[in-house]
Structure formats: C-alpha cells, structure tokens
Design an enzyme around this catalytic site. Sequence first.
Site, short mmCIF file in Angstrom:
data_model
loop_
_atom_site.label_atom_id
_atom_site.label_comp_id
_atom_site.label_asym_id
_atom_site.label_seq_id
_atom_site.Cartn_x
_atom_site.Cartn_y
_atom_site.Cartn_z
N LYS A 67 23.56 8.82 38.36
CA LYS A 67 22.40 8.13 37.79
C LYS A 67 21.73 7.16 38.77
CE LYS A 67 23.80 8.58 32.98
NZ LYS A 67 23.95 7.89 31.69
N ASP A 81 18.28 5.78 27.61
CA ASP A 81 19.41 5.35 26.76
C ASP A 81 19.02 4.17 25.85
OD1 ASP A 81 21.29 7.24 27.36
OD2 ASP A 81 22.23 6.09 28.97
N1 LIG Z 1 25.68 7.72 22.39
C1 LIG Z 1 25.17 7.93 23.60
O1 LIG Z 1 24.10 8.51 23.78
C2 LIG Z 1 25.89 7.38 24.79
C3 LIG Z 1 25.20 7.18 26.00
C4 LIG Z 1 25.91 6.66 27.09
C5 LIG Z 1 27.28 6.40 26.96
N2 LIG Z 1 27.89 6.62 25.76
C6 LIG Z 1 29.32 6.32 25.61
O2 LIG Z 1 29.49 4.95 25.89
C7 LIG Z 1 30.80 4.72 26.41
C8 LIG Z 1 30.71 3.82 27.66
O3 LIG Z 1 30.00 4.51 28.67
P1 LIG Z 1 29.70 3.85 30.10
O4 LIG Z 1 28.90 4.85 30.87
O5 LIG Z 1 29.16 2.47 29.93
O6 LIG Z 1 31.17 3.76 30.72
P2 LIG Z 1 31.69 2.77 31.87
O7 LIG Z 1 30.55 2.37 32.76
O8 LIG Z 1 32.88 3.44 32.44
O9 LIG Z 1 32.17 1.45 31.06
C9 LIG Z 1 33.30 1.49 30.24
C10 LIG Z 1 33.41 0.20 29.45
O10 LIG Z 1 34.53 0.30 28.56
C11 LIG Z 1 35.45 -0.76 28.85
N3 LIG Z 1 36.83 -0.32 28.69
C12 LIG Z 1 37.38 0.85 29.12
N4 LIG Z 1 38.70 0.89 28.81
C13 LIG Z 1 38.98 -0.29 28.18
C14 LIG Z 1 40.16 -0.84 27.61
N5 LIG Z 1 41.33 -0.17 27.62
N6 LIG Z 1 40.09 -2.06 27.02
C15 LIG Z 1 38.92 -2.74 27.00
N7 LIG Z 1 37.75 -2.27 27.52
C16 LIG Z 1 37.79 -1.06 28.10
C17 LIG Z 1 35.17 -1.14 30.29
O11 LIG Z 1 35.67 -2.44 30.54
P3 LIG Z 1 36.00 -2.91 32.04
O12 LIG Z 1 34.69 -3.34 32.63
O13 LIG Z 1 36.96 -4.03 31.85
O14 LIG Z 1 36.61 -1.73 32.75
C18 LIG Z 1 33.64 -1.03 30.32
O15 LIG Z 1 33.03 -2.14 29.71
C19 LIG Z 1 31.39 6.11 26.67
O16 LIG Z 1 32.27 6.42 25.63
C20 LIG Z 1 30.19 7.04 26.63
O17 LIG Z 1 30.51 8.34 26.17
C21 LIG Z 1 27.24 7.09 24.69
#
Ligand SMILES: NC(=O)c1ccc[n+]([C@@H]2O[C@H](COP(=O)([O-])OP(=O)(O)OC[C@H]3O[C@@H](n4cnc5c(N)ncnc54)[C@H](OP(=O)(O)O)[C@@H]3O)[C@@H](O)[C@H]2O)c1
Length: 277
Positions: free
Chosen positions: A65, A102
């Site tokens: 991205k 998004d």
């Molecule tokens: N509905 C939709 O259209 C849509 C669009 C985009 C994304 N999503 C979903 O949104 C979610 C996040 O996506 P992203 O791209 O932002 O991922 P990302 O950049 O990898 O961020 C992951 C987030 O989750 C936290 N996290 C992961 N494991 C954790 C744990 N064990 N305990 C506490 N916090 C934890 C991370 O915290 P740390 O910073 O501490 O690692 C970070 O804030 C995914 O499930 C994705 O599928 C949905």
Amino acid sequence: MKRACVIGWPVAHSRSPVIHRYWLKFYGLDGAYELEAVPPEEAGSFFKNLGKRGYAGANVTLPHKETALSAATHADQAAKAIGAANTLWLDDSGLLHATNTDAYGFMTHLAEVAPDWNKAGRPVMVLGAGGAARAILHGLIQAAGAKITLANRTTTRASALAQSFGPRISVVAWEERNGALAGCGLVVNATSLGMTGRPPLSIDLSALPLDATVADIVYSPLETPLLAAAKARRNRVVDGLGMLLHQAVPGFERWFGVRPAVTPELRAHVAAHLEAS
Ligand SMILES: NC(=O)c1ccc[n+]([C@@H]2O[C@H](COP(=O)([O-])OP(=O)(O)OC[C@H]3O[C@@H](n4cnc5c(N)ncnc54)[C@H](OP(=O)(O)O)[C@@H]3O)[C@@H](O)[C@H]2O)c1
C-alpha cells in the site's frame, strides 16, 4: 474489455475478486477482475506498467500500500493523510492516480447502521494503531469533532499516530482501555484481535454506556467475540463486512464506469463466501 486486479503478496486470501466479480455480473459489464501476486521487489515496476499490462486500475493489499502511494503521479487527500493507497486508476493520459477508500468504507457503513452515532458528540475510543486504525482515525476526524481516545498494545505506536493527527487524539495505556470506555458514544476495534485464528480482544465493556455503538473492522468471523459481548448488553453493533463492501465502491466506479450498490444480496453473497472459506 476493461480489466482491473488486486495486487498483493500473498493475494489469494483477498475478498476483492468476490465483490467485483459479483458487480461485473450483476451489471452485465464486459470486464474482468484478476488476482496478481507480486513480490515486494517487483511492486514498483508493476505499478508503473499497470497500463501496459492491460489494466484500467487496481486494488492494492499488503504489503504494497505504501509503494502504491509513492508510485502514483497523483494521490488524493485521503491517501496522503493515511500514508497508503488501496485503490489505483489510470486517467485518459495514462497517469496513475491513488486513493485510500478504507476511511470512506468505514464511515459509510457506520452512517448506514448508526446514523446518529455522533449525535451527542461524545468521545470515541479506537483500539489499535496499525494501517487500518490510521484510516479509521482519518475518517473519524473528517466526519466529526468528537474527542478521540486511542489505545494500542504498543503505546509508542499509538503516540506516534496521535501526533501525526494532532490534538484531537489522546492516548491511553492499553491497560487503561476498560476505564477509558466511560462516557464514550462509539468504540472501534481496529486491531486484528478477534479474527479467526487470533485471540479475542480482551476488553470489559461494563463502563461503556448502553446506548453506545460498538464497531469491529474484523469481518471474519462476521460476529466477533467483541460484537457478541456488545450485543449481549444491547449495545448497537457495526460489523467489519460493511466496511469491506463499501471500500470497494469507488474503485469499481473508476474502472468500469458504473457506481455499484452495496445491497443485502451482495452482503449475503460475500458472507456466504467468508463462511465457506
Ligand atoms: N473491514 C475491512 O474492510 C478492513 C480493512 C482493513 C483491515 N481490516 C482488518 O483490520 C485488522 C487490522 O489490520 P491492520 O492492517 O491495521 O493490521 P496491522 O497494521 O498489522 O495492525 C494490527 C493491530 O493489531 C494489534 N494487535 C495485534 N496482535 C495483538 C495482540 N495480541 N494484543 C493486542 N493488540 C494486538 C497491533 O498492536 P501492536 O501495534 O502492539 O502490534 C496493531 O494495533 C485486520 O484484522 C484486518 O483484516 C478490515
């Protein structure tokens, strides 16, 4: 025939083909939507040669991205503020444009399910500080003047994110998230917790007002443990599937010339696909 694709590494998990192919068929358009698995070292040149490859545009998923944003000749305000692009299109002169849909997807679905979510201007709590949280914060800041509280497991990441968005966002420690729900009108899970195969988001909703809205951007499963807990205490809930469907609309319109509708039939089609996989 017009062609678009989703570019990622890996890309097989992407739900975008299910959505766009549904619309192509529904509107009877002569178009195709393909999957392109592109390794990171080839992403820059892939974007530059998108037109030569016969594409009108593309969706972009992880980990490309940011590369997509820098490869574009023109990026809109959303892509710049979020620092990442998920939708690309070529104009008539062959110039590459980038946006990030998004925030649009999240806010559109939120307004549909909970049109009065910001009626009283109460604080909003966002959990997470990854790429998706950044998009959610951008959407919330554009839409409303409410104060936003941000909590993330890694506090330094939340602080950096808050700093880039300005004084509307205040950070609380991850351990303080339960108490920080008091008085909130909306809480959003933007972490990956609650996803199939991941632990649930551990949170105690007791302090959250019963008329607050609870949103989860995780869409697999459709009803996350957070949403189930919120429903059980009769909070209004907003799931992640609506965001996924709405974020696809602007790209399809750019590539194929029809603004597609997010209908209950599309939702059921994608939900069935999610369940089957
Ligand atoms: N509905 C939709 O259209 C849509 C669009 C985009 C994304 N999503 C979903 O949104 C979610 C996040 O996506 P992203 O791209 O932002 O991922 P990302 O950049 O990898 O961020 C992951 C987030 O989750 C936290 N996290 C992961 N494991 C954790 C744990 N064990 N305990 C506490 N916090 C934890 C991370 O915290 P740390 O910073 O501490 O690692 C970070 O804030 C995914 O499930 C994705 O599928 C949905």
